[in-house]
Design a protein around this motif. Structure first.
Motif, PDB file in Angstrom:
ATOM      1  N   HIS A   9      55.847 -57.895 -61.140  1.00 61.08           N
ATOM      2  CA  HIS A   9      55.614 -58.800 -60.004  1.00 61.08           C
ATOM      3  C   HIS A   9      54.878 -60.048 -60.484  1.00 61.08           C
ATOM      4  O   HIS A   9      53.748 -60.310 -60.077  1.00 61.08           O
ATOM      5  CB  HIS A   9      54.765 -58.115 -58.917  1.00 61.08           C
TER       6      HIS A   9
ATOM      7  N   ASP B  37      51.444 -60.782 -54.416  1.00 58.01           N
ATOM      8  CA  ASP B  37      50.599 -61.403 -55.422  1.00 58.01           C
ATOM      9  C   ASP B  37      49.253 -61.779 -54.829  1.00 58.01           C
ATOM     10  O   ASP B  37      49.166 -62.273 -53.707  1.00 58.01           O
ATOM     11  CB  ASP B  37      51.275 -62.669 -55.968  1.00 58.01           C
TER      12      ASP B  37
ATOM     13  N   ASP C  98      45.641 -58.620 -59.232  1.00 62.53           N
ATOM     14  CA  ASP C  98      46.503 -57.785 -58.389  1.00 62.53           C
ATOM     15  C   ASP C  98      47.030 -56.560 -59.161  1.00 62.53           C
ATOM     16  O   ASP C  98      47.470 -55.594 -58.554  1.00 62.53           O
ATOM     17  CB  ASP C  98      47.656 -58.579 -57.765  1.00 62.53           C
TER      18      ASP C  98
ATOM     19  N   GLN D   5      49.691 -55.780 -60.738  1.00 64.07           N
ATOM     20  CA  GLN D   5      51.068 -55.323 -60.535  1.00 64.07           C
ATOM     21  C   GLN D   5      52.039 -56.262 -61.227  1.00 64.07           C
ATOM     22  O   GLN D   5      53.218 -56.248 -60.943  1.00 64.07           O
ATOM     23  CB  GLN D   5      51.406 -55.169 -59.033  1.00 64.07           C
ATOM     24  N   ASP D   6      51.518 -57.102 -62.164  1.00 69.13           N
ATOM     25  CA  ASP D   6      52.386 -58.083 -62.820  1.00 69.13           C
ATOM     26  C   ASP D   6      53.404 -57.412 -63.747  1.00 69.13           C
ATOM     27  O   ASP D   6      54.495 -57.942 -63.971  1.00 69.13           O
ATOM     28  CB  ASP D   6      51.537 -59.092 -63.605  1.00 69.13           C
TER      29      ASP D   6
HETATM   30 CA    CA Z   1      51.413 -60.575 -59.513  1.00 70.78          CA
END
Ligand code: CA
Ligand code: CA
Ligand code: CA
Length: 232
Positions: free
Chosen positions: A52, A159, A192, A194-195
């Motif tokens: 993400h 994000d 966050d 979740q990248d």
């Molecule tokens: Ca992100």
């Protein structure tokens, strides 16, 4: 007959005993934000989950030498690699999926006994290659900022959804897949986590002691069979 059974049981018991004493050595290994280090050669399988982040990111393995000198030891293409920033630009929070943004979703790396390693996520902005950075699983290599979670996929939200990383600093890849979530430096390091998400699990690598024990057990069974043939 009783003697045969005793020989078999003795061989099996000694094999199990040796298997047993090889287990605690693995518990002393490190797999987390401190460092990655194993007491014996260990093959870890990495499986991509999803990403993400707008960056095009590549997961790499580095050996950590004296004075924290880093040597890239994974292949040039990395362990897991995005071929573009995301599936369809900003759709679904810059979602990247297997078969679209990431072509090959599984890969393995053998960590050599006693050596210290860190994972690194190298990220580049596709429309401006001067924007690039690498974050490491060892927090000390990020100026003591934790950029990797071990044991969680972090925020599954959009994000910028902040996630507290402190409970997720290590995992045990020998008991099952360990979730790993990475926060790159996008959006001003928005935390966050979740990248880029994946799992890591140890593949069964027989240790020399284990192989020896199995060999002894097989040898013991063969010997008992031969003896049985001689007396009958
Ligand atoms: Ca992100
Ligand atoms: Ca991305
Ligand atoms: Ca982020």
């Amino acid at each position: 007959m009783k003697a045969n059974l005793l020989t078999k049981l003795t061989a099996t018991a000694s094999a199990l005993f040796l298997l047993g004493i090889s287990a605690p050595a693995r518990a002393a290994s490190f797999f987390g934000t401190d460092k990655i280090q194993f007491d014996s050669d260990t093959e870890i399988q990495f499986d991509f989950n999803q990403s993400h982040g707008a960056y095009t990111s590549i997961l790499k393995v580095f050996e950590v030498g004296a004075g924290n000198a880093l040597t890239e030891v994974s292949p040039v293409q990395g362990i897991l690699a995005e071929t573009k920033g995301s599936d369809n630009w900003g759709d679904n929070g810059w979602l990247g999926t297997l078969g679209n943004t990431v072509a090959v979703g599984t890969n393995s790396f053998v960590f050599q006994a006693g050596k210290q390693y860190t994972l690194g996520l190298s990220s580049t902005l596709s429309w401006d290659h001067s924007v690039n950075s690498t974050v490491y699983s060892s927090s000390s290599l990020n100026g003591d900022n934790q950029q990797f979670l071990f044991g969680s996929w972090g925020s599954t939200g959009v994000d910028g959804t902040q996630f507290d990383p402190t409970p997720y600093q290590s995992g045990n890849p020998f008991t099952g897949p360990v979730k790993i979530a990475i926060d790159d430096r996008g959006n001003g390091n928005d935390k966050d986590f979740q990248d880029f998400t994946l799992t890591a699990v140890a593949k069964t690598v027989p240790e020399p002691a284990t192989l020896g024990a199995i060999g002894a057990a097989i040898g013991g069974l063969a010997l008992s069979r031969r003896r049985r043939r001689q007396v009958s």
